[in-house]
Design a protein around this motif. Structure first.
Motif, PDB file in Angstrom:
ATOM      1  N   GLN A 201       0.826  -1.210   0.000  1.00  0.00           N
ATOM      2  CA  GLN A 201       0.000   0.000   0.000  1.00  0.00           C
ATOM      3  C   GLN A 201       0.863   1.264   0.000  1.00  0.00           C
ATOM      4  O   GLN A 201       2.040   1.224   0.362  1.00  0.00           O
ATOM      5  CB  GLN A 201      -0.878   0.032   1.260  1.00  0.00           C
ATOM      6  N   ALA A 202       0.249   2.379  -0.368  1.00  0.00           N
ATOM      7  CA  ALA A 202       0.926   3.669  -0.237  1.00  0.00           C
ATOM      8  C   ALA A 202       1.168   3.923   1.251  1.00  0.00           C
ATOM      9  O   ALA A 202       0.376   3.490   2.088  1.00  0.00           O
ATOM     10  CB  ALA A 202       0.060   4.776  -0.828  1.00  0.00           C
ATOM     11  N   PRO A 203       2.263   4.606   1.592  1.00  0.00           N
ATOM     12  CA  PRO A 203       2.570   4.817   3.015  1.00  0.00           C
ATOM     13  C   PRO A 203       1.569   5.753   3.680  1.00  0.00           C
ATOM     14  O   PRO A 203       0.905   6.548   3.017  1.00  0.00           O
ATOM     15  CB  PRO A 203       3.954   5.471   2.968  1.00  0.00           C
ATOM     16  N   GLU A 204       1.498   5.639   4.994  1.00  0.00           N
ATOM     17  CA  GLU A 204       0.708   6.604   5.778  1.00  0.00           C
ATOM     18  C   GLU A 204       1.359   7.987   5.635  1.00  0.00           C
ATOM     19  O   GLU A 204       2.570   8.094   5.414  1.00  0.00           O
ATOM     20  CB  GLU A 204       0.739   6.218   7.267  1.00  0.00           C
ATOM     21  N   ALA A 205       0.560   9.022   5.828  1.00  0.00           N
ATOM     22  CA  ALA A 205       1.091  10.392   5.708  1.00  0.00           C
ATOM     23  C   ALA A 205       2.216  10.608   6.723  1.00  0.00           C
ATOM     24  O   ALA A 205       2.122  10.162   7.875  1.00  0.00           O
ATOM     25  CB  ALA A 205      -0.027  11.394   5.946  1.00  0.00           C
ATOM     26  N   VAL A 206       3.255  11.273   6.287  1.00  0.00           N
ATOM     27  CA  VAL A 206       4.420  11.520   7.145  1.00  0.00           C
ATOM     28  C   VAL A 206       4.121  12.674   8.105  1.00  0.00           C
ATOM     29  O   VAL A 206       3.558  13.689   7.709  1.00  0.00           O
ATOM     30  CB  VAL A 206       5.641  11.874   6.254  1.00  0.00           C
ATOM     31  N   LEU A 207       4.505  12.481   9.385  1.00  0.00           N
ATOM     32  CA  LEU A 207       4.291  13.539  10.384  1.00  0.00           C
ATOM     33  C   LEU A 207       5.485  14.488  10.391  1.00  0.00           C
ATOM     34  O   LEU A 207       6.618  14.061  10.213  1.00  0.00           O
ATOM     35  CB  LEU A 207       4.160  12.916  11.777  1.00  0.00           C
ATOM     36  N   PRO A 208       5.232  15.769  10.632  1.00  0.00           N
ATOM     37  CA  PRO A 208       6.366  16.699  10.689  1.00  0.00           C
ATOM     38  C   PRO A 208       7.123  16.558  12.006  1.00  0.00           C
ATOM     39  O   PRO A 208       6.560  16.084  13.007  1.00  0.00           O
ATOM     40  CB  PRO A 208       5.685  18.066  10.597  1.00  0.00           C
ATOM     41  N   ASN A 209       8.342  16.992  12.000  1.00  0.00           N
ATOM     42  CA  ASN A 209       9.156  17.021  13.207  1.00  0.00           C
ATOM     43  C   ASN A 209       8.457  17.904  14.258  1.00  0.00           C
ATOM     44  O   ASN A 209       8.104  19.046  13.957  1.00  0.00           O
ATOM     45  CB  ASN A 209      10.509  17.619  12.768  1.00  0.00           C
ATOM     46  N   PRO A 210       8.297  17.393  15.509  1.00  0.00           N
ATOM     47  CA  PRO A 210       7.584  18.177  16.541  1.00  0.00           C
ATOM     48  C   PRO A 210       8.230  19.540  16.804  1.00  0.00           C
ATOM     49  O   PRO A 210       7.530  20.503  17.124  1.00  0.00           O
ATOM     50  CB  PRO A 210       7.652  17.302  17.792  1.00  0.00           C
ATOM     51  N   ASP A 211       9.544  19.628  16.640  1.00  0.00           N
ATOM     52  CA  ASP A 211      10.213  20.936  16.841  1.00  0.00           C
ATOM     53  C   ASP A 211       9.702  21.965  15.843  1.00  0.00           C
ATOM     54  O   ASP A 211       9.537  23.142  16.168  1.00  0.00           O
ATOM     55  CB  ASP A 211      11.729  20.808  16.654  1.00  0.00           C
ATOM     56  N   LEU A 212       9.481  21.503  14.614  1.00  0.00           N
ATOM     57  CA  LEU A 212       8.994  22.423  13.580  1.00  0.00           C
ATOM     58  C   LEU A 212       7.561  22.858  13.890  1.00  0.00           C
ATOM     59  O   LEU A 212       7.185  24.009  13.674  1.00  0.00           O
ATOM     60  CB  LEU A 212       9.041  21.756  12.201  1.00  0.00           C
ATOM     61  N   VAL A 213       6.764  21.917  14.391  1.00  0.00           N
ATOM     62  CA  VAL A 213       5.376  22.252  14.744  1.00  0.00           C
ATOM     63  C   VAL A 213       5.392  23.330  15.833  1.00  0.00           C
ATOM     64  O   VAL A 213       4.666  24.325  15.751  1.00  0.00           O
ATOM     65  CB  VAL A 213       4.609  20.999  15.242  1.00  0.00           C
ATOM     66  N   ARG A 214       6.252  23.132  16.817  1.00  0.00           N
ATOM     67  CA  ARG A 214       6.339  24.082  17.936  1.00  0.00           C
ATOM     68  C   ARG A 214       6.762  25.465  17.424  1.00  0.00           C
ATOM     69  O   ARG A 214       6.175  26.478  17.768  1.00  0.00           O
ATOM     70  CB  ARG A 214       7.349  23.564  18.961  1.00  0.00           C
ATOM     71  N   LYS A 215       7.776  25.455  16.573  1.00  0.00           N
ATOM     72  CA  LYS A 215       8.294  26.720  16.033  1.00  0.00           C
ATOM     73  C   LYS A 215       7.218  27.456  15.213  1.00  0.00           C
ATOM     74  O   LYS A 215       7.008  28.657  15.374  1.00  0.00           O
ATOM     75  CB  LYS A 215       9.488  26.413  15.115  1.00  0.00           C
ATOM     76  N   ALA A 216       6.539  26.680  14.398  1.00  0.00           N
ATOM     77  CA  ALA A 216       5.494  27.293  13.553  1.00  0.00           C
ATOM     78  C   ALA A 216       4.360  27.821  14.427  1.00  0.00           C
ATOM     79  O   ALA A 216       3.854  28.932  14.215  1.00  0.00           O
ATOM     80  CB  ALA A 216       4.967  26.260  12.561  1.00  0.00           C
ATOM     81  N   ALA A 217       3.982  27.039  15.437  1.00  0.00           N
ATOM     82  CA  ALA A 217       2.882  27.445  16.316  1.00  0.00           C
ATOM     83  C   ALA A 217       3.253  28.720  17.071  1.00  0.00           C
ATOM     84  O   ALA A 217       2.421  29.613  17.264  1.00  0.00           O
ATOM     85  CB  ALA A 217       2.545  26.317  17.290  1.00  0.00           C
ATOM     86  N   GLN A 218       4.528  28.796  17.480  1.00  0.00           N
ATOM     87  CA  GLN A 218       4.991  30.001  18.192  1.00  0.00           C
ATOM     88  C   GLN A 218       4.896  31.232  17.296  1.00  0.00           C
ATOM     89  O   GLN A 218       4.402  32.278  17.709  1.00  0.00           O
ATOM     90  CB  GLN A 218       6.445  29.821  18.604  1.00  0.00           C
ATOM     91  N   LEU A 219       5.372  31.069  16.072  1.00  0.00           N
ATOM     92  CA  LEU A 219       5.307  32.195  15.127  1.00  0.00           C
ATOM     93  C   LEU A 219       3.863  32.649  14.929  1.00  0.00           C
ATOM     94  O   LEU A 219       3.552  33.837  14.973  1.00  0.00           O
ATOM     95  CB  LEU A 219       5.888  31.773  13.765  1.00  0.00           C
ATOM     96  N   LEU A 220       2.984  31.678  14.723  1.00  0.00           N
ATOM     97  CA  LEU A 220       1.583  32.011  14.439  1.00  0.00           C
ATOM     98  C   LEU A 220       0.911  32.643  15.656  1.00  0.00           C
ATOM     99  O   LEU A 220       0.182  33.638  15.539  1.00  0.00           O
ATOM    100  CB  LEU A 220       0.816  30.758  13.994  1.00  0.00           C
ATOM    101  N   SER A 221       1.172  32.076  16.845  1.00  0.00           N
ATOM    102  CA  SER A 221       0.504  32.585  18.056  1.00  0.00           C
ATOM    103  C   SER A 221       0.990  33.989  18.391  1.00  0.00           C
ATOM    104  O   SER A 221       0.253  34.785  18.955  1.00  0.00           O
ATOM    105  CB  SER A 221       0.760  31.673  19.256  1.00  0.00           C
ATOM    106  N   GLY A 222       2.261  34.265  18.055  1.00  0.00           N
ATOM    107  CA  GLY A 222       2.811  35.577  18.397  1.00  0.00           C
ATOM    108  C   GLY A 222       2.626  36.607  17.284  1.00  0.00           C
ATOM    109  O   GLY A 222       3.117  37.722  17.398  1.00  0.00           O
ATOM    110  N   ALA A 223       1.958  36.236  16.231  1.00  0.00           N
ATOM    111  CA  ALA A 223       1.838  37.158  15.089  1.00  0.00           C
ATOM    112  C   ALA A 223       0.882  38.297  15.400  1.00  0.00           C
ATOM    113  O   ALA A 223      -0.045  38.147  16.193  1.00  0.00           O
ATOM    114  CB  ALA A 223       1.348  36.393  13.862  1.00  0.00           C
TER     115      ALA A 223
END
Ligand SMILES: Cc1ncc(C[n+]2csc(CCOP(=O)(O)OP(=O)(O)O)c2C)c(N)n1
Ligand SMILES: [Mg+2]
Length: 579
Positions: A201-223
């Motif tokens: 089968q095709a692979p399951e969707a790849v999860l992003p690195n949690p550090d990147l999620v945190r960094k992105a969330a910080q940028l968005l929350s502080g915008a």
């Protein structure tokens, strides 16, 4: 819609193409859109007489471009891959533009082709020679994910498994398997055992690195003023709701694109502007953090806002698209800057960002634009208004919109409300995309409606017959300006630039003298044909009648004679954009 063959008595021995057909069934390919050809007569026989023309079922098409466009529309509406079979050389050549469209639109598709016999000693005179190519896959290699010409049944099994797996792995796209006529027509004895498909089968969707999620969330929350560009996302309702929740939590302005399918409720207060082909850069310029969810041309959109200056906003890019980028076509678009680059699909990233982000206080709702009323003659806007009034509250799937459509004309409130454009800018896809969507949604209560230009309709019109033959109800409203009008506008620009007469812009563009009876072209194929509708007071009753036909199971076309003229928002570089 089944065409059941007479029963065939059980045979102990099978042919190569029977094994290939068995593999297609094991892969759960639901349909094969095709136009017949001797290069795959072996496979054709196997689908009919070995599989009984079911799972997969054939879908006869009058042109290979329609066959591919139907598979494209099917994948857009259902998220599922179906198959296409294209005759050697010429069939593939006919289908190639539509394959390019599907490639640019990142939809999965299994394309089967044929050649040969590759063994020259076994070729029939003449025809087998002109229908054999040394490297047929080369014709479409630059806009397919993978191609192969297997030399045995086990190799064909593996090729089909891989082609299916790759087509369905993000970024999705078409794959091409070329089946030697000799392999198809060779007797192979007992059916070689089929592989266990569930293990490939095709692979399951790849999860992003949690550090990147945190960094992105910080940028968005502080915008101070975050913006979300929603591009290629799935048709899932859960994904839709997660995007709404994220936008609300962040109080971010959301932009959508008329080139890609419905991705966010366009009447939501946070939806910043009607979906457009060329987004208005000015609207984005005050954003300090931009989340790009696989937006088709992030770099171009940022350029529309900041020009040649560095992009002042922080950019979070969520996309796996770079896995597909090649050199032949520049469908990869400009290279966007990214302060956080999450190489995963938006549907995976959004729930993680939603969880990780902190809520931002509500901002003032952005001002909403609405096109003001101008004229009483039939225009695309009048067509949109009549259609909206007649379909208020009903589930509609718009499979195509014409070039002159302004994204403010109709709201999208569900992932299936609109399926986006043709992907590759290839005119002629409209009818096929509509029929494919009708195939995918035939068991739903959603009426499929394609609104398209006369040029688009005329190039792809024979797709209608596949819809009538297989009883796939759908409605086509042709915004008929009797011209390849988009290109009249280009001639106008060039004439102005060069100080030449603008009055000549119509030459080599107008489709009249004789006027083509578009409704008759529908009736000729067993569809209902209404029009030409030339007056505003005929418009609503005509569309109403057409909707009744479709609800009663018909395919219906309405020829609406619209005045030439676009009301689409044009901005920045768009004024000189080519198509
Ligand atoms: C296969 C193909 N041929 C030509 C073009 C160039 N082209 C872009 S838009 C267009 C006009 C399409 O006409 P129609 O569908 O009637 O829409 P209109 O511009 O009149 O609104 C053409 C010819 C194209 N994009 N694709
Ligand atoms: Mg036109």
């Amino acid at each position: 819609m089944s065409e059941s063959p007479v029963a065939v008595s059980q045979q102990k021995e099978v042919w190569g193409s029977d094994a290939i057909a068995a593999m297609l069934r094991a892969l759960e390919v639901p349909y094969l859109a095709l136009n017949p050809g001797a290069s795959y007569r072996g496979l054709h026989d196997s689908i009919v007489n070995y599989l009984g023309n079911e799972r997969p079922q054939m879908l006869l098409c009058l042109h290979e471009e329609a066959a591919v466009a139907i598979a494209h529309g099917y994948a857009k509406a259902s998220g599922r891959m179906m198959g296409v079979v294209l005759h050697s050389n010429v069939g593939l050549m006919h289908g190639s533009m539509a394959i390019f469209n599907a490639w640019c639109d990142r939809v999965p598709m299994l394309i089967l082709g044929a050649t040969g016999p590759w063994d020259a000693a076994r070729r029939r005179p003449w025809i087998d020679w002109i229908h054999t190519a040394s490297d047929q896959g080369a014709l479409v290699r630059d806009y397919t994910k993978w191609d192969n010409q297997p030399a045995s049944v086990p190799a064909a099994y593996e090729a089909l498994l891989r082609a299916s797996q790759m087509a369905n792995t993000a970024p999705r796209g078409p794959t091409y398997i070329n089946l030697d006529a000799a392999l198809q027509e060779a007797k192979v004895g007992a059916l070689p055992p089929l592989p266990e498909v569930s293990r490939f089968q095709a692979p399951e969707a790849v999860l992003p690195n949690p550090d990147l999620v945190r960094k992105a969330a910080q940028l968005l929350s502080g915008a101070k003023s975050p913006a979300i560009l929603v591009g290629r996302v799935s048709r899932s309702e859960a994904g839709w709701k997660a995007r709404v929740a994220l936008a609300e939590k962040l109080q971010a302005r959301v932009f959508t694109d008329i080139k890609t399918p419905a991705a966010f409720p366009t009447d939501h207060p946070l939806h910043a502007a009607p979906p457009a082909t060329f987004p208005d850069g000015k609207l984005l310029k005050d954003a300090d953090v931009i989340l790009s969810l696989d937006w088709v041309d992030t770099a171009g959109t940022l350029k529309a806002a900041w020009g040649d200056s560095p992009v002042a906003a922080k950019v979070i890019r969520v996309s796996v698209d770079a896995h597909l980028h090649r050199g032949w076509s520049a469908d990869y678009q400009g290279l966007p800057p990214a302060d956080v680059y999450m190489m995963c699909e938006p549907d995976v990233a959004v729930p993680l960002l939603l969880e990780a982000a902190k809520a931002r206080p509500a901002a003032v709702s952005p001002k909403r634009e609405s096109p003001e009323e101008k004229e009483q003659a039939v225009s695309i806007r009048a067509l949109a208004r009549a259609f909206n009034e007649l379909t208020e509250g009903q589930d509609i799937c718009l499979s195509k919109l014409p070039l002159g459509w302004n994204g403010a004309y109709r709201h999208f409130r569900h992932p299936l409300d609109y399926l986006g454009a043709d992907g590759g800018g290839g005119v002629g896809a409209g009818p096929g995309l509509t029929v494919g969507a009708a195939l995918a949604l035939q068991k739903s209560n959603r009426m499929v409606v394609g609104i398209m230009g006369d040029g688009d309709y005329l190039m792809g019109v024979t797709a209608l017959w596949t819809a009538t033959h297989y009883k796939l109800p759908c409605l086509i409203l042709v915004a008929n300006n009797r011209s390849f009008y988009n290109d009249e506008m280009h001639q106008e620009r060039v004439a102005k630039e060069r100080g030449r007469p603008v009055e000549n812009k119509w030459i080599g563009q107008r489709i009249d003298e004789p006027d083509i009876d578009l409704a008759a072209m529908a009736r000729a194929q067993g569809a209902e044909g209404i029009g030409p509708v030339k007056r505003l007071d005929e418009l609503k009753p005509s569309i109403e009648k057409a909707i009744k036909h479709v609800k009663a199971g018909a395919v219906c076309v309405v020829d609406v004679r619209v005045m030439p003229g676009y009301d689409a928002p044009v901005s920045g570089g768009a004024a000189s954009a080519r198509r």
